[in-house]
Design a protein around this motif. Structure first.
Motif, PDB file in Angstrom:
ATOM      1  N   GLU A  24      36.541  28.129  44.709  1.00 34.27           N
ATOM      2  CA  GLU A  24      35.772  29.246  45.254  1.00 34.27           C
ATOM      3  C   GLU A  24      35.398  30.177  44.102  1.00 34.27           C
ATOM      4  OE1 GLU A  24      37.933  31.224  48.393  1.00 34.27           O
ATOM      5  OE2 GLU A  24      36.745  33.048  48.176  1.00 34.27           O
ATOM      6  N   TRP A  82      38.785  30.520  42.031  1.00 29.86           N
ATOM      7  CA  TRP A  82      40.114  30.286  42.616  1.00 29.86           C
ATOM      8  C   TRP A  82      40.179  28.866  43.165  1.00 29.86           C
ATOM      9  CZ3 TRP A  82      36.866  34.346  43.712  1.00 29.86           C
ATOM     10  CH2 TRP A  82      37.228  35.557  43.122  1.00 29.86           C
ATOM     11  N   TRP A 124      46.892  28.010  47.827  1.00 29.02           N
ATOM     12  CA  TRP A 124      46.149  28.632  46.724  1.00 29.02           C
ATOM     13  C   TRP A 124      46.954  28.489  45.439  1.00 29.02           C
ATOM     14  CZ3 TRP A 124      41.226  29.790  47.285  1.00 29.02           C
ATOM     15  CH2 TRP A 124      40.746  30.006  48.571  1.00 29.02           C
ATOM     16  N   TYR A 167      36.393  40.073  50.050  1.00 26.83           N
ATOM     17  CA  TYR A 167      37.737  39.519  49.861  1.00 26.83           C
ATOM     18  C   TYR A 167      37.611  38.039  49.510  1.00 26.83           C
ATOM     19  CZ  TYR A 167      38.895  43.682  52.589  1.00 26.83           C
ATOM     20  OH  TYR A 167      38.994  44.965  53.048  1.00 26.83           O
ATOM     21  N   PHE A 168      38.402  37.622  48.530  1.00 33.62           N
ATOM     22  CA  PHE A 168      38.342  36.221  48.115  1.00 33.62           C
ATOM     23  C   PHE A 168      39.714  35.551  48.176  1.00 33.62           C
ATOM     24  CE2 PHE A 168      34.674  38.174  46.077  1.00 33.62           C
ATOM     25  CZ  PHE A 168      33.672  37.268  46.387  1.00 33.62           C
ATOM     26  N   ALA A 169      39.671  34.225  48.264  1.00 32.72           N
ATOM     27  CA  ALA A 169      40.876  33.370  48.234  1.00 32.72           C
ATOM     28  C   ALA A 169      41.884  33.832  49.292  1.00 32.72           C
ATOM     29  CB  ALA A 169      41.444  33.317  46.820  1.00 32.72           C
ATOM     30  N   TRP A 170      43.177  33.954  48.933  1.00 30.92           N
ATOM     31  CA  TRP A 170      44.155  34.259  49.989  1.00 30.92           C
ATOM     32  C   TRP A 170      44.034  35.696  50.510  1.00 30.92           C
ATOM     33  CZ3 TRP A 170      47.151  38.166  48.327  1.00 30.92           C
ATOM     34  CH2 TRP A 170      47.568  38.210  46.988  1.00 30.92           C
ATOM     35  N   ARG A 212      41.240  36.917  51.475  1.00 30.10           N
ATOM     36  CA  ARG A 212      40.357  36.728  52.629  1.00 30.10           C
ATOM     37  C   ARG A 212      41.142  36.080  53.771  1.00 30.10           C
ATOM     38  NH1 ARG A 212      36.996  33.173  50.645  1.00 30.10           N
ATOM     39  NH2 ARG A 212      38.392  31.578  51.402  1.00 30.10           N
ATOM     40  N   PHE A 252      40.711  40.359  45.013  1.00 27.39           N
ATOM     41  CA  PHE A 252      41.008  38.938  44.870  1.00 27.39           C
ATOM     42  C   PHE A 252      42.284  38.729  44.059  1.00 27.39           C
ATOM     43  CE2 PHE A 252      37.452  40.101  41.939  1.00 27.39           C
ATOM     44  CZ  PHE A 252      38.053  39.920  40.713  1.00 27.39           C
ATOM     45  N   PRO A 261      44.724  36.930  41.000  1.00 33.65           N
ATOM     46  CA  PRO A 261      44.467  36.517  39.622  1.00 33.65           C
ATOM     47  C   PRO A 261      43.702  35.192  39.620  1.00 33.65           C
ATOM     48  CG  PRO A 261      46.727  37.280  39.852  1.00 33.65           C
ATOM     49  CD  PRO A 261      46.141  37.249  41.235  1.00 33.65           C
TER      50      PRO A 261
END
Lengths: 156, 83
Positions: A50, A122, A133, B5-8, B10, B77, B79
């Motif tokens: 992402e 990510w 993740w 918001y990104f990745a976890w 979000r 977001f 790291p």
């Protein structure tokens, strides 16, 4: 040049195009990152990359400009893929061309080290226990810190 | 103010993009994070450990003391893990 794209790329074609017609290039260093099928002890079925459209491109351009300010490069290229990728697939390509090998090697190492710690991407890994993740690694921070100073102004 | 918001972050907040109007006393990135924490359990969980939350204001990395305003785009977001 930097590119963020879903599609795969052909390293041979990219490298040929990068140096085509430039007879000042004596050395071309390249790094290609691939999806592994193992993360620690766990099998990875696939991963999804992402990114933050806009900021990702901006950061890659800035990192590339920093490399070109530090080393005498004739050409440089960063390609980073996004979306779902399976083991063995290419994720990233970094290539640097210079008159001599040292600048090409160093700039290439710098670009991938800074990309890993500064460009907003990510990874979501699909493993046996579900999707997870990926956490940032301290070893990547240490690798990026080798190329300090972080801010060009900080050296003053 | 536009929040991304990104990745976890979000996944935990359940939100990818939202428009918010924080109260007037929210003047900095740090204030904003503290205010967001109180907006629900998902936000509280996502922002429980600020050591692993990065913030960008208008697509530039920002420290907790950086000012934020109504016209800003603020992204939260983890790291980064590309390459």
């Amino acid at each position: 040049m930097i590119r963020v794209q879903r599609e795969d790329f052909d390293p041979g074609q990219e490298l040929a195009a990068l140096t085509a017609g430039n007879r000042k290039v004596g050395g071309l260093a390249v790094f290609v990152g691939l999806v592994r099928d193992l993360a620690g002890d766990e099998t990875v079925g696939a991963m999804t990359l992402e990114h933050y459209p806009g900021m990702t491109e901006k950061m890659l351009e800035r990192i590339e400009a920093e490399a070109r300010a530090r080393w005498p490069l004739e050409a440089s290229l960063v390609i980073h893929r996004t979306g779902r990728l399976e083991p063995g697939e290419r994720i990233v390509l970094v290539a640097c061309a210079s008159a001599h090998r040292q600048a090409a090697f160093e700039a290439c190492g710098f670009l991938i080290d800074w990309l890993k710690t500064k460009a907003p991407f990510w990874k979501l890994e699909e493993g046996p226990a579900g999707a997870k993740w990926v956490e940032a690694r301290e070893s990547d921070d240490a690798a990026a810190a080798r190329w300090a100073p972080e801010e060009p102004d900080a050296a003053e | 103010m536009k929040l991304l918001y990104f990745a976890w972050l979000r996944a935990k907040t359940g939100v990818a993009v939202e428009e918010v109007t924080p109260p007037g006393e929210v003047a900095t990135v740090g204030d904003l994070l503290a205010w967001l924490k109180g907006r629900g359990p998902g936000y509280a969980e996502a922002l429980a450990d600020l050591q692993v939350v990065r913030v960008a204001v208008n697509q530039e990395y920002a420290d907790p003391d950086q000012p934020v305003g109504p016209d800003d785009e603020v992204a939260l977001f983890p790291p980064v893990t590309g390459g």
